[in-house]
Design an enzyme around this catalytic site. Structure first.
Site: not given
Ligand code: PLP
Length: 369
Positions: A74, A152, A235, A317
């Protein structure tokens, strides 16, 4: 327990846990400290960088650039997009993207749109060759292409090396950003900016990386003590970085194993009544999305959970919210209501698939009766 939700997150591997533990004992110094403990941390971080640069392309040639560690993809996505678009102000320009991006890209693009950028969001359902469609959309006014390597929710993938090469040929000034969270260590990658996440490859949560091609300049999202070449202050979490490196080196997922599991799943699903498959042959084999018509996703998920089987209704998410991405693949609302996502890791076996399908069959009988 049968865990089939590896696109949401993965179980940290033993190698990762051991490396985190070892770093907590021997590399706990602040990498900015001038004494020996600081040096141990610097060495750990430098070694991890080298490992990641060698691994990310998926081919023998390492990535030609640098890598910064972030808190996850993210942050990597936000940094890549917001940190690189400043140079196009105040003339703005066009951003070519897709309608299937993760919210960490999609919402960041909305922010840029509000600032004056034009954002084009292409839908896979409208094209036979989606990579070609993205390339075609690039013109002399295109500031950025931001596209995910692998989706995803369905496993839909684009040809990233081809995209990168052709976009650069059309407009060398266009910055290519790839959200490679689901593609890292699974498909070949390239780009000016590439985002990856540790917890999708059996490392811990809270660690990610952003690869930056040589010559590419970004502004930091997080300012402070100037760590990581002033590109990401704070850090460095040496322990998590050591765990990330160990997980990369220990990664065991391979396309053959995933393809075998996918083939078995499709075969078993075909024996059940009225199942729609939402991931076609072009998708990566470790993610399979399908709809069990007449059984809502939540009901199926809970029924599976009773048997100790963990899958997902879409992206983790979205927390049970209806997918905003599946319509872009042409999947009907009715099928979205009963969509199930299964995502494999190296530990999954054909017996896991059999147990899953047996329980799905049982649930169908109970609900549709
Ligand atoms: N991008 C994709 C395609 C994802 O599947 C995800 C998490 O599900 C993310 C970004 C976000 O990753 P993170 O959980 O490391 O912030």
């Amino acid at each position: 327990m049968i865990y089939l939700d590896n696109a949401a997150t993965t179980k940290p591997c033993a190698e990762c846990a051991a490396a985190v533990n070892a770093a907590m004992k021997s590399a706990f110094g602040n990498a900015s400290s001038l004494h020996g403990l600081g040096t141990a941390s610097i060495t750990t971080i430098a070694r991890a960088r080298k490992t990641l640069l060698a691994a990310v392309t998926g081919i023998k040639t390492p990535f030609d650039g640098s890598v910064i560690f972030t808190s996850g993809a993210t942050e990597s996505n936000n940094t890549a997009i917001l940190g690189s678009m400043h140079r196009f102000r105040p003339r703005f320009g066009k951003i070519v993207s897709t309608a299937i991006e993760h919210p960490s890209v999609a919402k960041t693009l909305v922010r840029l749109e509000e600032d004056g950028f034009e954002v084009l969001r292409l839908c896979p359902k409208d094209y036979n060759d989606f990579t070609a469609a993205l390339i075609d959309a690039v013109d002399e006014n295109t500031a950025m292409v931001s596209a995910m390597a692998v989706n995803n929710e369905t496993g839909f993938r684009i040809d990233v090396p081809r995209l990168y090469k052709e976009v650069k040929r059309k407009n060398p000034k266009t910055i290519v950003h790839i959200d490679a969270v689901q593609g890292f260590l699974k498909v070949p990658l390239d780009g000016d900016l590439i985002s990856v996440s540790g917890h999708k490859i059996h490392s811990t949560k809270g660690i990610g990386a952003l690869f930056i091609k040589k010559g590419e300049k970004i502004l930091p999202l997080i300012s402070g003590g100037g760590q990581q070449n002033d590109l990401r202050s704070g850090t460095e979490p040496v322990e998590l970085i050591a765990g990330f490196e160990a997980a990369v080196l220990a990664y065991k997922g391979n396309a053959e194993h995933f393809s075998m599991l996918k083939a078995r799943l499709l075969e078993k699903l075909a024996e059940l009544d009225d199942i729609g498959i939402n991931s076609d042959e072009s998708c990566v084999p470790n993610i399979v999305n399908f709809s069990v018509r007449g059984v809502r996703s939540e009901i199926m998920l809970h029924s599976l959970e009773e048997a100790g089987i963990y899958v997902s209704s879409g992206s983790a998410c979205s927390k049970g919210k209806k997918s905003e991405v599946l319509p872009a693949f042409g999947i009907s609302d009715k099928d979205i209501d009963c969509a199930v996502r299964v995502s494999f890791c190296a530990e999954n076996s054909p017996q896991d698939v059999d147990a899953l399908c047996a329980k799905i069959g049982e649930t169908i009988k109970r609900i549709r009766r």
